[in-house]
Design an enzyme around this catalytic site. Structure first.
Site, PDB file in Angstrom:
ATOM      1  N   ASP A 224       0.868  -1.157   0.000  1.00  0.00           N
ATOM      2  CA  ASP A 224       0.000   0.000   0.000  1.00  0.00           C
ATOM      3  C   ASP A 224       0.917   1.222   0.000  1.00  0.00           C
ATOM      4  O   ASP A 224       2.108   1.124   0.334  1.00  0.00           O
ATOM      5  CB  ASP A 224      -0.936  -0.020   1.226  1.00  0.00           C
ATOM      6  CG  ASP A 224      -2.156   0.866   0.977  1.00  0.00           C
ATOM      7  OD1 ASP A 224      -3.187   0.649   1.636  1.00  0.00           O
ATOM      8  OD2 ASP A 224      -2.074   1.760   0.099  1.00  0.00           O
TER       9      ASP A 224
HETATM   10  C1  GLC Z   1      -4.195   4.339  -0.329  1.00  0.00           C
HETATM   11  C2  GLC Z   1      -5.132   3.164  -0.139  1.00  0.00           C
HETATM   12  C3  GLC Z   1      -5.096   2.187  -1.271  1.00  0.00           C
HETATM   13  C4  GLC Z   1      -4.830   2.936  -2.551  1.00  0.00           C
HETATM   14  C5  GLC Z   1      -3.416   3.461  -2.468  1.00  0.00           C
HETATM   15  C6  GLC Z   1      -3.071   4.361  -3.671  1.00  0.00           C
HETATM   16  O1  GLC Z   1      -3.672   4.769   0.881  1.00  0.00           O
HETATM   17  O2  GLC Z   1      -5.059   2.460   1.105  1.00  0.00           O
HETATM   18  O3  GLC Z   1      -6.352   1.498  -1.293  1.00  0.00           O
HETATM   19  O4  GLC Z   1      -4.981   2.085  -3.678  1.00  0.00           O
HETATM   20  O5  GLC Z   1      -3.151   4.169  -1.264  1.00  0.00           O
HETATM   21  O6  GLC Z   1      -3.818   5.536  -3.610  1.00  0.00           O
END
Ligand code: GLC
Length: 687
Positions: A224
């Site tokens: 993430d």
């Molecule tokens: C965010 C989210 C994830 C997302 C990623 C990119 O913090 O937790 O679901 O795809 O970062 O934005």
């Protein structure tokens, strides 16, 4: 040697390491001279968020969010959404679409519940399989997230989800396992949180031993965003791509390889998986812009999904569908002009062609006089005096109408990534508004726009009808008008329980956790499994939803096959109009070594049937879906015995039932009689 191996061979160790870390916020490193191209990753699960600048994204179709998809119970429909999303991603050269999110709804308070389908692993897993097949069918990688146990936003970057192994496998990993097994997602995203003390971004047990060694996942694991604190530990644990770009990461990795702290093979396999992903996504060919016709078709698909997701909770007065002869309707609420179509955070989409509710209602009922009052403005825009004035205006239009339609729900910012809801109630002024409109004596229809369960106050019993509208995407207003006017059947079914009280929620005492830990003490008993075991009344049960017609079930037959159970049942539309039902199959297992839920969802089918017609439905249920996770055996197990199979229209509206003898499964497991179970319990309890 494959092209990928050849490409890897051509890269230095520094270049291989560079491939394991993003080159920007959304892109990976490229070596064009070596045939290694940049990959582009973009959110989000219900619409493409292709950023052109921070927090600026290109207009894309905003579909109903995941919890609305969950309420459709319709694999074919969800697969079409996946396909449309894949098409829009491919048109903009996006290689990885960062969805679907499939975390379990452990508490309705979770701010991101609008991004998750359900409180049940089977429903969630089956719809995610359909979604991923749609997206990847367009040559775009889906990204199954957030692996794992990201069930709250409060302290999400640090909280440790303390989960026993049986609960982890049966509840929080089960949907992931099902999807890996049947849809083969090309990427998986780890979560921010810790699992039993270890960050999932560096959790070898999760990322390698379970995901790869046990489940056979062969794709790429991406972090993430900014979830990695220790690049070396993450790559060693089985993470393949650190996103986004992270200062110092490549240097740390190079130093670790140089001094032997990190095996070069770990870097090579991560780089190899990135090359394989590039290979897979290149296969889709050159991007072609969406035509206007495609964009219109995607909007109509968003409208179709919105219609299929709206749950008619009650229609006691029979006021719905609104009759074409209705002469005057009072529409109340700011959502009639600007519907709330999605939640906040990374999934946010810049809708391509939003449609209003009022216009759609007027188009559907041209002869009706439709009055409007804004009701209570979103929080922070009205003083108490304003609110009193706004409610008085709403009462005035309602008092002279034949029917009042009040649109309420989560105000913008109420449900979002990054924080949880403070409570499950409607915003205070909205409750007063609904009360006041009902008090006029005009039959009042209430539509609740929310990404997750909302407690329905005591106004509920005095309302003429209530619908859960969800976050219905850019066509939310049109979809609601379609359902209210009966131009389509009401066919949504709850993918999550609506409790009577916040205190009844299984995680009520253990959420949000304390001293860095959230102890999942309720075990496998989340959602309906909890309310059933505790024999708690609920406002509306999992699977509930009314149709404008009626359905009956007949001739249930259950037989055993080598792979599991075959369930056959006839669904009859006994009403006067065509409609869509969601047939649900639940199973009650016999006593075994562990306490099992009263019943588990083991099968479902959305089925459209013409008035007066009956259709025969066949569902095959593998043994694994009847099993519990045996921690000592390290796998799934069915205890021998009589299993009760029930068929119904919700988890608490079960209409046919039969028992079937099930052998101990897998056959390698010792055949356990009642005595054998007692002996084994004593043996294990002693250890
Ligand atoms: C965010 C989210 C994830 C997302 C990623 C990119 O913090 O937790 O679901 O795809 O970062 O934005």
């Amino acid at each position: 040697m494959t092209d990928i191996d050849t490409a890897l061979e051509s890269l230095t160790i520094e270049e291989r390491i560079a491939l394991t870390v993003g080159s920007g916020r959304w892109t990976t490193v490229a070596y064009p001279e070596r045939g290694v191209r940049e990959l582009w990753l973009s959110d989000g699960p219900h619409g493409l968020r292709r950023e052109t600048a921070p927090d600026v994204s290109v207009p894309s179709t905003c579909f109903p969010t995941a919890s609305a998809l969950g309420a459709t119970w319709d694999r074919e429909l969800v697969q079409r959404v996946g396909r449309a999303l894949g098409r829009e991603a491919a048109a903009l050269n996006v290689d990885v679409l960062l969805g679907p999110g499939i975390n379990m709804k452990r508490t309705p308070l979770c701010g991101r519940n609008f991004e998750y389908p359900s409180e049940d692993p089977l429903l969630t897993g089956e719809l995610a399989i359909a979604y991923i097949r749609g997206v990847q069918g367009m040559g775009v990688a889906a990204c199954l997230k957030h692996f794992a146990a990201n069930n709250q936003e409060q302290w999400r970057h640090s909280i440790s989800a303390q989960i026993d192994q049986r609960t982890l496998h049966e509840t929080y990993l089960r949907a992931f396992e099902r999807v890996i097994e049947h849809a083969e997602p090309w990427t998986v995203m780890c979560a921010y949180n810790r699992l039993n003390g270890t960050y999932t971004a560096e959790h070898r047990g999760l990322l390698t031993e379970i995901l790869r060694d046990q489940w056979g996942f062969s794709g790429l694991v991406v972090s993430d965003w900014d979830a990695v604190t220790d690049p070396v530990a993450s790559i060693a644990a089985g993470l393949d791509l650190i996103m986004p770009v992270k200062d110092g990461a490549t240097e740390a990795l190079l130093a670790a390889v140089s001094n032997g702290a990190l095996a070069q093979e770990a870097v090579d396999q991560a780089a190899r998986r990135l090359l394989a992903l590039a290979d897979r996504t290149t296969s889709r060919g050159p991007a072609t812009p969406l035509t206007d016709e495609e964009l219109r078709a995607h909007h109509e698909l968003a409208r179709e999904v919105g219609r299929a997701s709206i749950v008619l909770l009650h229609n006691d007065s029979g006021v719905l569908p609104l009759s074409p002869q209705t002469t005057s309707i009072a529409v109340i609420g700011s959502f009639a002009q600007v519907p709330v179509i999605q939640g906040g955070g990374s999934a946010n989409v810049n809708p391509a062609s939003p449609g209003p509710f009022l216009g759609a209602l007027r188009q559907a009922l041209p002869s009706a006089e439709i009055s409007f009052a804004v009701g209570v403005r979103p929080d922070g825009e009205s003083t108490e005096t304003d609110v009193a004035q706004e409610i008085a205006e709403a009462v005035a239009v309602a008092a002279t109408a034949q029917v009042a339609v009040v649109l309420v729900g989560s105000l913008p910012g109420h449900e979002s990534e990054g924080y949880d809801r403070a409570h499950l109630e409607l915003p205070g002024a909205q409750r007063n508004l609904v009360d006041a409109v009902i008090a006029t004596g005009t039959p009042t229809v209430v539509a609740v726009a929310a990404g997750s369960a909302v407690l329905l106050g005591d106004w509920h019993d005095r309302s003429a009808a209530v619908l859960h509208w969800w976050f219905g995407g850019e066509a939310a207003g049109e979809s609601l008008a379609d359902v209210l006017t009966g131009s389509c059947d009401a066919r949504g079914r709850l993918g999550e329980t609506i409790p009577l009280r916040a205190q009844d929620v299984p995680a009520y005492l253990s959420y949000p956790g304390e001293l860095g830990e959230a102890r999942y003490g309720e075990g496998v008993f989340i959602g309906y499994r909890w309310y059933d075991a505790m024999e708690l009344e609920v406002r509306y049960p999992f699977g509930h939803g009314l149709s404008y017609t009626t359905f009956e079930y007949e001739d249930l037959e259950v037989t055993t096959t080598a792979e599991g159970l075959r369930v056959e049942v006839s669904v009859q539309n006994t009403g006067a109009r065509s409609g869509t039902d969601v047939l649900q199959v639940y199973c009650t297992a016999p006593p075994s070594l562990v306490r099992r839920p009263i019943r588990d969802l083991v099968g479902f089918e959305a089925v459209s049937v013409e008035a007066g017609v009956a259709t025969r439905i066949f569902l095959d249920i593998p043994w694994k879906d009847l099993a519990y996770y045996d921690v000592a055996a390290g796998g799934w197990r069915c205890a021998e015995g009589d299993y009760r199979i029930e068929v119904g229209a919700s988890s608490r509206d079960l209409r046919l039932s039969t028992a079937v003898a099930v052998p101990s499964w897998p056959v390698s497991a010792s055949v356990l009689t009642d005595e054998g179970i007692d002996t084994e319990i004593r043996a294990r309890t002693r250890n």
